[in-house]
Write a protein that holds these residues in place. Sequence first.
Motif, PDB file in Angstrom:
ATOM      1  N   THR A   1       0.811  -1.228   0.000  1.00  0.00           N
ATOM      2  CA  THR A   1       0.000   0.000   0.000  1.00  0.00           C
ATOM      3  C   THR A   1       0.839   1.271   0.000  1.00  0.00           C
ATOM      4  O   THR A   1       0.282   2.363  -0.044  1.00  0.00           O
TER       5      THR A   1
ATOM      6  N   GLU B   1     -15.597  -1.600  -2.470  1.00  0.00           N
ATOM      7  CA  GLU B   1     -14.325  -2.082  -2.994  1.00  0.00           C
ATOM      8  C   GLU B   1     -14.346  -3.591  -2.786  1.00  0.00           C
ATOM      9  O   GLU B   1     -14.609  -4.058  -1.677  1.00  0.00           O
TER      10      GLU B   1
ATOM     11  N   TYR C   1     -12.509  -7.512  -3.640  1.00  0.00           N
ATOM     12  CA  TYR C   1     -11.345  -8.286  -4.047  1.00  0.00           C
ATOM     13  C   TYR C   1     -11.803  -9.716  -4.300  1.00  0.00           C
ATOM     14  O   TYR C   1     -12.399 -10.345  -3.423  1.00  0.00           O
TER      15      TYR C   1
ATOM     16  N   VAL D   1      -9.638  -6.667  -8.592  1.00  0.00           N
ATOM     17  CA  VAL D   1     -10.043  -5.589  -7.689  1.00  0.00           C
ATOM     18  C   VAL D   1     -11.063  -4.731  -8.434  1.00  0.00           C
ATOM     19  O   VAL D   1     -10.765  -4.203  -9.511  1.00  0.00           O
TER      20      VAL D   1
ATOM     21  N   MET E   1      -6.706   7.047  -8.564  1.00  0.00           N
ATOM     22  CA  MET E   1      -6.888   5.634  -8.212  1.00  0.00           C
ATOM     23  C   MET E   1      -6.421   4.713  -9.332  1.00  0.00           C
ATOM     24  O   MET E   1      -5.858   3.651  -9.069  1.00  0.00           O
TER      25      MET E   1
ATOM     26  N   TRP F   1      -3.695   2.096  -8.096  1.00  0.00           N
ATOM     27  CA  TRP F   1      -4.051   0.676  -8.108  1.00  0.00           C
ATOM     28  C   TRP F   1      -3.273  -0.096  -9.163  1.00  0.00           C
ATOM     29  O   TRP F   1      -2.953  -1.267  -8.971  1.00  0.00           O
TER      30      TRP F   1
END
Length: 146
Positions: free
Chosen positions: A31, A101, A103, A116, A128, A132
């Motif tokens: 992250t 969001e 996954y 994702v 984003m 991402w």
Amino acid sequence: MENLQFSVDVHASAQRVWETMLDLDTYQEWTGAFHEGSTYEGGWNEGDTIRFLGPSDDGKRSGLLGEIVQSRPYEFVSIRYLGMIDNDVDVLEGPAVGSHENYSFSETDGVTTLVVDLEVPEEWAADMRGMWSDAIIEIKNLVERT
């Protein structure tokens, strides 16, 4: 809201991809694509509250407040955003409220496809996309080099 999707094939089991993506130590590695020092507080089980946090310039933490609405280990997790975190204070309003969001982890012959899907406020979409795109490759690299 704008819908974005990112996908990558990882040469590892779905369990290993899940654990690398969501365990706190490795989560804090990948992250960095969003904000150096990113972390979370909370859990990944259905019904858990989760706080996605990053340090602010003044030393306090800001980020997003969410709830895990679905969690099937090694298969799927869905987060619904409840608000923002501003200087360590939960603010139950803002552009992300109500967005999701997700996954997804799908394993075939030792290769896991990580997908994702996210809904983001239009004003966040360009950032984003870039973050991402980097983050999902970092997840792949972390899993495959260990």
